[in-house]
Design an enzyme around this catalytic site. Structure first.
Site: not given
Length: 250
Positions: A60, A162, A35, A136
């Site tokens: 990540r 999430d 993200h 998640e």
């Protein structure tokens, strides 16, 4: 007392920001390529700045893709957080992508930068790399014990927003919904019963501290964008300036 990992989270394409986090003393700094606003070339520069001050460069990745995982490991990432791990098969695929064949994996050989900056990298890679599977989704939560038992997996990492949404709970920076916290405790227990770590992204340092008290081994306690926005707003407030803007477009 057991070792706890204080992690900082980098969302903006700022290698200097990564270096500042490392200089501040965080054990590890996660470069968010899912993200965050970073590309691969910028991530490498971030790795350099992080390692310069003795912190561990983590990533990540955007997906459970062997090509992506191999690329960041070859570049020198020492921790990999993989999103949306919902089944034992997905967890096994992730772990295999992190390790060479002689360690039970299927990672392609080519640690161009990793072998340059880390002595005996290939032989030590399984001990150097920390592979964290993100829990998640509802399916991931339902399978958490089986995921935690995946050979070679080093830890579970909770994606709180999430995970909350998966169960119809509003995501907040400091989520204290009783049902949500019960699920957090369940994931911590599953990780520790399997002898692996449990980590979590936390919305504030105060919430991160509470999660450590709850049993977390690792917390991502702050993001660069959060620090910059909070600092900018505090400065404006001190000046008697405008309040935070709302946006309906660009």
């Amino acid at each position: 007392m057991k070792h706890q990992n204080y992690n900082a989270w980098l969302l903006s394409p700022t290698p200097f920001g990564a270096e500042i986090f490392a200089k501040a003393g965080f054990h590890s700094v996660t470069v968010d390529m899912q993200h965050g606003m970073l590309d691969f070339r910028t991530a490498i520069d971030c790795f350099r700045g992080i390692a310069l001050h003795g912190s561990q460069p983590w990533v990540r990745v955007a997906a459970n893709d062997p090509a992506l995982i191999t690329k960041v490991l070859d570049a020198g990432a020492l921790g990999v957080i993989c999103p949306l791990i919902s089944t034992p098969k997905q967890a096994d695929d992730f772990v295999k992508a992190c390790h060479y064949q002689f360690d039970g994996g299927n990672r392609s050989f080519g640690p161009v930068r990793a072998a340059l900056v880390l002595d005996d990298y290939v032989a030590r890679s399984a001990k150097l790399i920390t592979a964290m599977a993100m829990i998640e989704t509802q399916e991931g939560f339902d399978n958490v014990e089986a995921i935690a038992a995946t050979p070679g997996l080093n830890g579970l990492f909770i994606g709180p927003a999430d995970l909350a949404l998966a169960f119809g709970i509003a995501p907040t920076p400091e989520n204290r919904d009783p049902d949500f916290l019960e699920r957090i405790d369940h994931i911590i227990a599953a990780a520790h019963d399997a002898g692996i770590l449990c980590g979590m992204f936390a919305g504030t340092p105060e919430y991160a501290r509470d999660m450590l008290t709850r049993g977390m081994d690792m917390v991502s306690a702050v993001t660069d964008t959060q620090i910059l926005l909070n600092g900018a707003q505090s400065a404006l407030t001190a000046l008697g300036g405008p309040t935070a803007k709302t946006h309906n477009g660009y």
